[in-house]
Design an enzyme around this catalytic site. Structure first.
Site, mmCIF file in Angstrom:
data_model
loop_
_atom_site.group_PDB
_atom_site.id
_atom_site.type_symbol
_atom_site.label_atom_id
_atom_site.label_comp_id
_atom_site.label_asym_id
_atom_site.label_seq_id
_atom_site.Cartn_x
_atom_site.Cartn_y
_atom_site.Cartn_z
ATOM 1 N N HIS A 262 3.943 -1.085 4.405
ATOM 2 C CA HIS A 262 3.606 -0.882 2.998
ATOM 3 C C HIS A 262 4.189 0.426 2.463
ATOM 4 O O HIS A 262 4.769 0.468 1.373
ATOM 5 C CB HIS A 262 2.085 -0.887 2.826
ATOM 6 C CG HIS A 262 1.643 -0.826 1.398
ATOM 7 N ND1 HIS A 262 1.340 0.355 0.767
ATOM 8 C CD2 HIS A 262 1.468 -1.799 0.484
ATOM 9 C CE1 HIS A 262 0.981 0.112 -0.475
ATOM 10 N NE2 HIS A 262 1.059 -1.191 -0.674
ATOM 11 N N SER B 53 0.328 -2.066 -6.974
ATOM 12 C CA SER B 53 0.875 -1.025 -6.106
ATOM 13 C C SER B 53 2.389 -1.133 -6.027
ATOM 14 O O SER B 53 3.048 -0.231 -5.516
ATOM 15 C CB SER B 53 0.280 -1.122 -4.701
ATOM 16 O OG SER B 53 0.828 -2.215 -4.005
ATOM 17 N N ASP C 284 0.848 7.044 1.711
ATOM 18 C CA ASP C 284 0.717 5.654 2.147
ATOM 19 C C ASP C 284 0.673 5.597 3.674
ATOM 20 O O ASP C 284 0.018 6.428 4.302
ATOM 21 C CB ASP C 284 1.865 4.824 1.573
ATOM 22 C CG ASP C 284 1.405 3.439 1.170
ATOM 23 O OD1 ASP C 284 1.164 2.626 2.078
ATOM 24 O OD2 ASP C 284 1.273 3.172 -0.037
#
Length: 1081
Positions: A273, A438, A242
């Site tokens: 994130h 996600s 990520d």
């Protein structure tokens, strides 16, 4: 004066306190509640480096805008094995030695994998590309040469209402907008809610209690039970691909390694994130993750500007293999399942025992929207639900579209779990809520990490065995079909029981075929089967937990149950010759035997197959492990329906992305330009299929050329949005079939070569700008098909609203009818010239645009033909106003010869156009449709049709009847072999559950669960409401005491009268000598 002021203060104090309490309550985050549409909120104001999680956000959703473009002159050269840098350079040099390519160099990659052998290299070539690529591909050690791709991802915070504004009042984030010329979207992007949709709860009521801040998802799934047993993820390596992670984040205590694969000189997360995803998996405090003691490996593959390269992923994947990663979370995805370097590397990862967990995508509620790699058999694909166990609206739906047009898609997702309003770690500290698949993906990745740590013999844990445990233990959601929920909702404790009594074996997904079970087995259960119909194809996945490779011994056996009429059906099977990695397919084709042509009832049987896999720990040479599994089959048979009720859908002539660039049928959809949903009746034409079934029609799918079906069995052939060419033999047969009574309905779309050039893109294979090879439909091919009847479509491109037969209609990028027989019926409308708008940005209105035509062929007993210039009104993808009523009317006309009076006597009826004043559309010069076509092949000059392929021939299995009773409940009857979950006991959890670890100073004791409140829907809502009532109660008590205190202070102070002492006491005090001591009291 002083008294009056104090009295006023005493009166105002309760009011001020009440306002203070109301303001405080109003600022408290109520996670799980939805913001009313249109609620105003402050715009974002800070930079991306501040993180995209605000400190007081209750629930955030993300919209992800993404794009990609190739890196000029850079190519990824893939080798057939792993070689050192010196060897790779030698191979490339020898391949280009005898060419004119002097200006080439190997691009240096400075990352942790540079010191290890690799299976690819990035090469920069500045001269003519095509000849150099061919030269490289001819080298015996070079497997493939593909362009280097640069990926852009733009995250944007949305409020729960989806209006694009933030509902947060503190730290906010402003996206950095960038735009690119490429109209082709990214293959892979973050799946933190990449659509602007917000999901509905599915339960509509006027009043309901709003839930307070929820417990953490790990507690809801009862991970604390395993924590109490001492399992916290210890010894399991989990990788997060990520945006990175800060070094000193307080939520993580076992970050083993942080690696940077980008061109930025930082390891920290500048977006938030990656931190959130890592927190769901392994946070140790506040918003606890599932496996706080796991080894966390952070792979930073996106920059703060949200840019990545294909080579970064490939290098990072190779490094993950070298580090022997156990679990890998990939919260990215895209529609391109033919991106070979990426797909091949995923296979290699799982072949090396890496359990990959990936999000299925946020393109729901549309069907056929699965993202890769979650749609691969060896990957655990995860969908999202909310905390009320409803499928989240944003969660993508199956089926897979790899197998179209000839086959049928597989069941995906594999499993669903919470993905809406889940709490995870903030970028620097604290907890935030986020929605998207996600989010669901790290929930499963964390659960998998925790489960792996509970198994003593880690050799038993592999991608297949873990998936087997998850799907066998999943809790099925009521009223939801398998293409939405897969095998059901994640059940962590039951998966633990199964995994800890597991022995290596093979299993099937789905584990049974029941065409009578609705709604779970939709769409199979929506239509019974009958003699003469197209075979029903069920694509079953074989999971092989015995080893990375395996095979099917001999052939699968079909055993019908005679007491349950199993001999009334025929079964054919095809299967993977090799099961690798960990999985393969079993395609089961079911048809009705001739003797059941007029019979109605239920038929049952089962398919038995044996899987063999090399025994890894067997000392004997050639030793194998054997596993035999059964696939129960149950179908409903009805008598063959009349011809007029049978509709045949032409799937064979529909093309989609990937591999080619086939544009959307609605040119207004600029943010979704690719036609990638399969164009199948069970994907983006699902609503149309459901409507036809409700009207009593039987819809079958033709996955082969027109020459391969018996036209005498069908009333209407339905062609919608066809992009493929036609074999000459198909054109001849269709004309003959229509003369003999078959009818034809065509829903067309736009085709204009000038517009096609306008929507060009930079192709990644040829390094050239390419136009789409067709428009929304292949009009020149359709005109060849219907020219014998004097019909043709034009290259006009029109758009607009109108009314037809008292129905509101919308024409979305459709074409017009250029020619039609003079004795036919033609309906025209007034529309906007969208082609002019696209090409010159000008607006023009055109009257009497022919959009609908009805024609009865002149031959005796001949069929009827209906043409309509736009398919968007029956396509779920971007439909604004449906025209199912028009489809009903056209089927009444084609099946029964009844012309709808509302059309026959319409005021918009015009004289059929002769079409002699304008030339008909021609194929785009230099198009490359032959590269993706099943009909055309490359030829000097113009492409030519291939030889007509043979029609599919099924080898029906020889039945081995069983004179025994079939199981009554196929679902509950099926379970993993050699598994007895009763032998694996869970601890007797008392009223108080001890914490996994002692609390740090100042840390919240959020891991404690009050006695008697166990995870569950009812207790969850009650438990989450208690803190709010306690807070309000405390505020009331505090208000009471403050008011009383204020009143007491506001009263005027009166001086007490001084009491005069008696005379004898005064005299006694004067006579007492002073001792120098203070008197004691």
């Amino acid at each position: 004066m002083s008294y009056e002021l104090n009295q006023t203060a005493g009166t105002m104090a309760p009011v001020c306190l009440f306002l203070f309490v109301a303001l405080l309550v109003g600022r408290l985050p109520l996670t799980g509640t939805e913001e009313e549409p249109g609620t105003p909120s402050s715009p974002s104001s800070s930079t991306a480096t501040d993180g995209f999680f605000s400190s007081n956000c209750s629930q955030l959703t993300l919209k992800v805008d993404f794009s990609s473009r190739v890196v000029e002159h850079e190519y990824i050269v893939a080798f057939n094995g792993y070689f050192t840098a010196k060897a790779r350079c030698h191979f490339i040099s020898s391949a280009l030695r005898n060419t004119e390519a002097e200006n080439w160099r190997i691009v240096e990659r400075e990352n942790p994998a540079s010191d290890y052998p690799s299976d690819f290299e990035v090469v920069q070539i500045r001269q003519d590309a095509r000849s150099r690529l061919l030269t490289l591909q001819d080298h015996p050690y070079i497997k493939r040469v593909t362009p280097q791709r640069k990926v852009f991802r733009t995250l944007k915070l949305l409020s729960a209402g989806g209006d694009g504004s933030s509902s947060c009042n503190d730290t906010r984030w402003v996206q950095k907008w960038q735009s690119w010329q490429s109209s082709r979207p990214l293959r892979r992007t973050s799946l933190s809610l990449s659509s602007g949709f917000w999901h509905a709860t599915g339960r509509h009521s006027s009043r309901r209690l709003l839930r307070a801040i929820p417990r953490h998802v790990a507690q809801i799934l009862q991970a604390d039970v395993l924590w109490q047993m001492g399992h916290t993820g210890s010894g399991v390596k989990v990788a997060v691909f990520d945006t990175g992670l800060s070094e000193k984040h307080p939520h993580f205590k076992n970050v083993k390694e942080r690696t940077n694969w980008t061109n930025e000189k930082t390891l920290d997360d500048g977006l938030g994130h990656g931190t959130f995803v890592a927190g769901v998996i392994a946070s140790m405090r506040e918003c606890q993750g599932f496996a706080p003691d796991s080894e966390l490996h952070i792979f930073r593959v996106f920059t703060n500007n949200q840019v990545s390269y294909t080579s970064w992923f490939l290098d990072a994947f190779n490094y993950a293999i070298l580090k022997k990663i156990d679990v890998l979370n990939l919260s990215i995805g895209g529609p391109d399942f033919m991106d070979h370097p990426f797909v091949d590397k995923v296979w290699e990862l799982t072949a090396n025992r890496v359990i990959m967990v990936s999000a299925i995508g946020n393109d729901g509620p549309l069907y056929g929207t699965l993202n890769n790699p979650a749609d691969q058999m060896d990957v655990i694909g995860v969908g999202g639900i909310d905390f009320e166990d409803n499928i989240a609206r944003f969660s993508s739906r199956g089926m897979t579209t790899w197998e179209l047009p000839g086959g049928y898609g597989r069941v995906k997702p594999d499993i669903v779990t919470y993905g809406s309003g889940v709490r995870g770690s903030g970028m620097k500290e604290g907890c935030r809520s986020l929605s998207g698949t996600s989010v669901a993906s790290p929930v499963v990745a964390g659960a998998v990490t925790l489960l792996a740590s509970t198994v003593l013999n880690r050799e038993l844990v592999n991608p297949a065995s873990m998936k087997q445990a998850l799907i066998a233990s999943a809790r099925r959601l009521p009223g939801v079909n398998m293409f939405e929920q897969g095998h059901g909702k994640l059940d962590l404790l039951r998966a633990y029981q199964i995994l800890n009594s597991y022995r290596p074996q093979a299993s099937l997904s789905p584990s049974y075929i029941d065409l009578t079970e609705c709604p779970y087995m939709w769409p199979y259960c929506s239509q019974p089967i009958y003699y003469g119909g197209m075979p029903t194809i069920v694509n079953v996945t074989i999971l092989n937990g015995m080893g990375v490779t395996g095979r099917i011994v001999d052939k699968p056996i079909w055993q019908p149950y005679l007491p349950q009429n199993g001999d009334h059906i025929d079964v054919a099977v095809s299967y993977s010759p090799v099961l690798w990695p960990w999985a393969g397919y079993l395609a089961v084709s079911i048809s009705v035997a001739k003797k059941a042509a007029s019979w109605e009832g239920i038929a049952q049987g089962h398919v038995m197959l044996t899987v063999a896999s090399p025994a890894e720990n067997d000392s004997a040479v050639g030793g194998e492990m054997i596993s035999t599994v059964k696939l129960p089959v149950k179908v409903k048979i009805v008598p063959t329906p009349p011809r007029s009720k049978r509709v045949l859908w032409d799937q064979y002539h529909n093309l989609r992305y990937p591999p080619g660039y086939f544009p959307r049928d609605n040119l207004r959809m600029k943010n979704d330009p690719l036609d990638w949903n399969g164009d199948h009746i069970h994907t983006n034409f699902r609503d149309m299929y459901q409507h036809l079934r409700s009207m009593g029609y039987f819809v079958e799918v033709l996955g082969s050329p027109i020459t391969c079906f018996d036209a005498s069995q069908y009333g209407t052939l339905l062609m919608v949005d066809s992009e493929e060419e036609y074999f000459p033999e198909e054109i001849t047969k269709l004309r003959r079939d229509i003369d003999n009574g078959l009818s034809l309905i065509i829903f067309s779309d736009w085709y204009n070569t000038s517009v096609m050039r306008k929507v060009k893109f930079y192709d990644e294979n040829t390094r050239q700008w390419w136009m789409p090879d067709t428009g929304g439909a292949n009009i020149p091919a359709l005109n060849d098909l219907i020219s014998v009847w004097g019909m043709a479509f034009s290259d006009g491109l029109y758009e607009g609203d109108f009314t037809m037969a008292d129905h509101d209609m919308y024409y979305a990028s459709g074409c017009s009818i250029a020619r039609f027989p003079e004795d036919g019926v033609v309906i025209a409308q007034t529309l906007k010239d969208q082609g002019l708008e696209v090409l010159k940005q000008e607006t023009a209105v055109v009257d009497n645009v022919p959009v609908l035509g009805l024609y009865q062929t002149p031959s005796e007993g001949g069929g009827r033909i209906a043409l309509y210039g736009d398919s968007n009104c029956i396509d779920d993808s971007h439909r604004q106003k449906d025209c199912f009523w028009l489809l009903d009317a056209l089927l009444q006309y084609t099946s029964y010869g009844v012309t709808p009076p509302s059309l026959l006597h319409s005021q918009n009826k015009v004289t059929p156009p002769a079409g002699t004043d304008k030339p008909l559309p021609e194929r785009l010069e230099g198009n490359h449709l032959y590269r993706y076509s099943k009909v055309l092949e490359a030829h000097l000059g113009d492409p030519k049709p291939r030889p007509l392929p043979a029609c599919p021939h099924l080898s029906w299995a020889k039945p081995q009847p069983l004179n025994e009773t079939a199981p009554s409940n196929l679902w509950k009857h099926q379970k993993l072999l050699s598994v007895d979950i009763d032998k694996v006991e869970l601890p007797n959890v008392g009223a108080y559950r001890p914490q996994v670890r002692p609390l740090s100073p100042g840390e919240s004791g959020a891991w404690d669960i009050p006695g008697g409140i166990m995870p569950g829907r009812y207790n969850q809502e009650v438990g989450q409401t208690i803190p709010m009532f306690a807070f309000l109660g405390a505020m009331v008590v505090l208000s009471f005491f403050v008011v009383q205190l204020t009143k007491s202070r506001s009263k005027p102070k009166r001086r007490k009268p001084r009491i005069k002492r008696p005379l004898y006491l005064q005299q006694q005090q004067q006579q007492t000598p002073h001792t120098g001591r203070n008197p004691t009291v």
